[in-house]
Enzyme design. Sequence first.
Site, PDB file in Angstrom:
ATOM      1  N   THR A   1      25.694 -33.620 -16.462  1.00 58.48           N
ATOM      2  CA  THR A   1      25.341 -34.747 -16.166  1.00 58.48           C
ATOM      3  C   THR A   1      24.594 -35.055 -15.014  1.00 58.48           C
ATOM      4  O   THR A   1      24.340 -36.196 -14.554  1.00 58.48           O
ATOM      5  CB  THR A   1      26.482 -35.735 -16.222  1.00 58.48           C
ATOM      6  OG1 THR A   1      27.490 -35.286 -15.046  1.00 58.48           O
ATOM      7  CG2 THR A   1      27.437 -35.884 -17.394  1.00 58.48           C
TER       8      THR A   1
ATOM      9  N   GLN B   1      24.475 -52.980 -11.171  1.00 52.39           N
ATOM     10  CA  GLN B   1      23.578 -52.067 -10.911  1.00 52.39           C
ATOM     11  C   GLN B   1      22.114 -52.089 -11.590  1.00 52.39           C
ATOM     12  O   GLN B   1      21.097 -52.402 -11.360  1.00 52.39           O
ATOM     13  CB  GLN B   1      23.954 -50.704 -10.464  1.00 52.39           C
ATOM     14  CG  GLN B   1      22.805 -50.027  -9.931  1.00 52.39           C
ATOM     15  CD  GLN B   1      23.271 -48.733  -9.379  1.00 52.39           C
ATOM     16  OE1 GLN B   1      24.164 -48.649  -8.398  1.00 52.39           O
ATOM     17  NE2 GLN B   1      23.012 -47.517  -9.986  1.00 52.39           N
TER      18      GLN B   1
ATOM     19  N   HIS C   1      30.656 -40.469 -15.531  1.00 51.78           N
ATOM     20  CA  HIS C   1      30.627 -39.530 -16.631  1.00 51.78           C
ATOM     21  C   HIS C   1      30.878 -40.099 -17.992  1.00 51.78           C
ATOM     22  O   HIS C   1      30.253 -39.683 -18.972  1.00 51.78           O
ATOM     23  CB  HIS C   1      31.411 -38.477 -16.142  1.00 51.78           C
ATOM     24  CG  HIS C   1      31.163 -37.392 -14.983  1.00 51.78           C
ATOM     25  ND1 HIS C   1      30.518 -36.190 -14.958  1.00 51.78           N
ATOM     26  CD2 HIS C   1      31.134 -37.792 -13.720  1.00 51.78           C
ATOM     27  CE1 HIS C   1      30.349 -35.674 -14.002  1.00 51.78           C
ATOM     28  NE2 HIS C   1      30.680 -36.827 -13.158  1.00 51.78           N
TER      29      HIS C   1
ATOM     30  N   ASP D   1      32.276 -31.780 -20.475  1.00 48.36           N
ATOM     31  CA  ASP D   1      31.456 -32.056 -19.201  1.00 48.36           C
ATOM     32  C   ASP D   1      31.527 -30.876 -18.557  1.00 48.36           C
ATOM     33  O   ASP D   1      32.257 -29.929 -18.549  1.00 48.36           O
ATOM     34  CB  ASP D   1      32.425 -33.172 -18.773  1.00 48.36           C
ATOM     35  CG  ASP D   1      31.637 -33.659 -17.396  1.00 48.36           C
ATOM     36  OD1 ASP D   1      30.969 -34.628 -17.473  1.00 48.36           O
ATOM     37  OD2 ASP D   1      32.024 -33.218 -16.272  1.00 48.36           O
TER      38      ASP D   1
END
Length: 481
Positions: free
Chosen positions: A139, A353, A17, A117
């Site tokens: 998100t 990643q 987040h 959020d």
Amino acid sequence: MSTKSHLVFIPSPGLGHLVSTVEIAKLLVDRDGRLSITILIMKLPFDSEVDSRIESLAASIAAGIHFVILPRRNPSPDTSRVAFLTDFIESHKADVREAVADLNMCGSPQLAGLVVDMFCTTMIEVASELSVPSYVFFTSSAAALGLLLHLQSIQDEHHMDLTELEGSDAELDFPCFRNPLPAAKFLPSDVFINEAGRLLLSHALRIRETRGILVNTFTELEPHAVEALAGLGAPPVYPVGPIVNIKVESRRGTEGNNSPKGFEILEWLDQQPETSVVFLCFGSFGSFDEDQAKEIARALEQSRRRFLWSLRQPPTKGKLEAPHDYANPAEVLPEGFLDRTARVGRVIGWAPQVAILSHPAIGGFVSHCGWNSTLESIWFGVPIATWPQYAEQQLNAFELVVELGLAAQIKVDYRKDLVKGSNFVTADEIEGGIRKLMESHEAAERRKKVKEVSEKSRKALVEGGSSYLSLASFIENVQRQ
């Protein structure tokens, strides 16, 4: 209009987040010089990775963006595991009030609103106290937002007991999906638990009160879901994605790649043929016990595929902590596995990643289907095999496999966060999913489709693209206040 405006972002604790919030903040200040942004950071008591990540983000942050780290709070020892995150965020409400007051006192531009959020909707009350607008940064996907709003509606207005759906064969029609959704397999686990479901759907109720919703998606990826949101009573929706940290121009200097481990991983990938490697990674909170790790190892060995596997150790039972790297992975893998696969594979802990997905050697991604990981994989044109773990990941897997045809499946109803879930996947199931991902006739068609959506994801963000125009509409909304 030259009036300067200030937005305060309040991300949910957790790296995924936080990173998404920083990326959208960068987009906003790059697009409009009148905007400045403060990001208020809540630090989980057990997530040590956030400290180092904040330092690296702060070092590369754009002008006009500032971090304020709130005091670390510990919820009451009596707090249930289900209510932990809610209580943790609630415990920071006074800190948020104080931080915003300090900003006003130190001469920041006029406060234009709070952007909270999706899990920080309690902070909407702070915006109301300050008589400023509140917005939500969602998100996850537009489909997940639509499902959340629809579930809240059928529970509160039609008095449906959603916990009765657990274990049922019911297939429900949701406006945000074209296909019926098998409820027991794909609804978030929280829906089946009274306390957790109540907390989850309370966010949907509060979201309806806001001035608008920024969603981390792009219209070309989820056209049906985006269109359906208007009919669900949502405030104005701004699809502004994909919001991902995809800057990998200097591979060895981003996302921690300049560490010895990161460098070694990328050096090994450099030696592999194009699209030959399957990458297995399950997010910041993804981990497996010894029995499941052994099954994955057997599947990889049976498949004879090149692989790169990010294997993390589960938290200590009963403790609130994040997974961490195994000190010695060989202890939980079949005897001799690392030696037998040394020429074709690597077992690692933490994984850089983005750098890995961007590497031409990667041909497929076995993923937990977290939304950030999904968008990164789409951006780089890497097909996914779905293995969801918790939260809304089963829902994301359904969308990728059934709705969009962008992924193969390994297991879609695996749940780490529900006792009655299907919590073991056999080597044969895993091997079959890897073969569907990498070798089947459908794999070639799927790869082509993912590449096409990848191109659309990039076009959405450039001048004239759908997300570019949507972000402009959001900025206009903010500046009108």
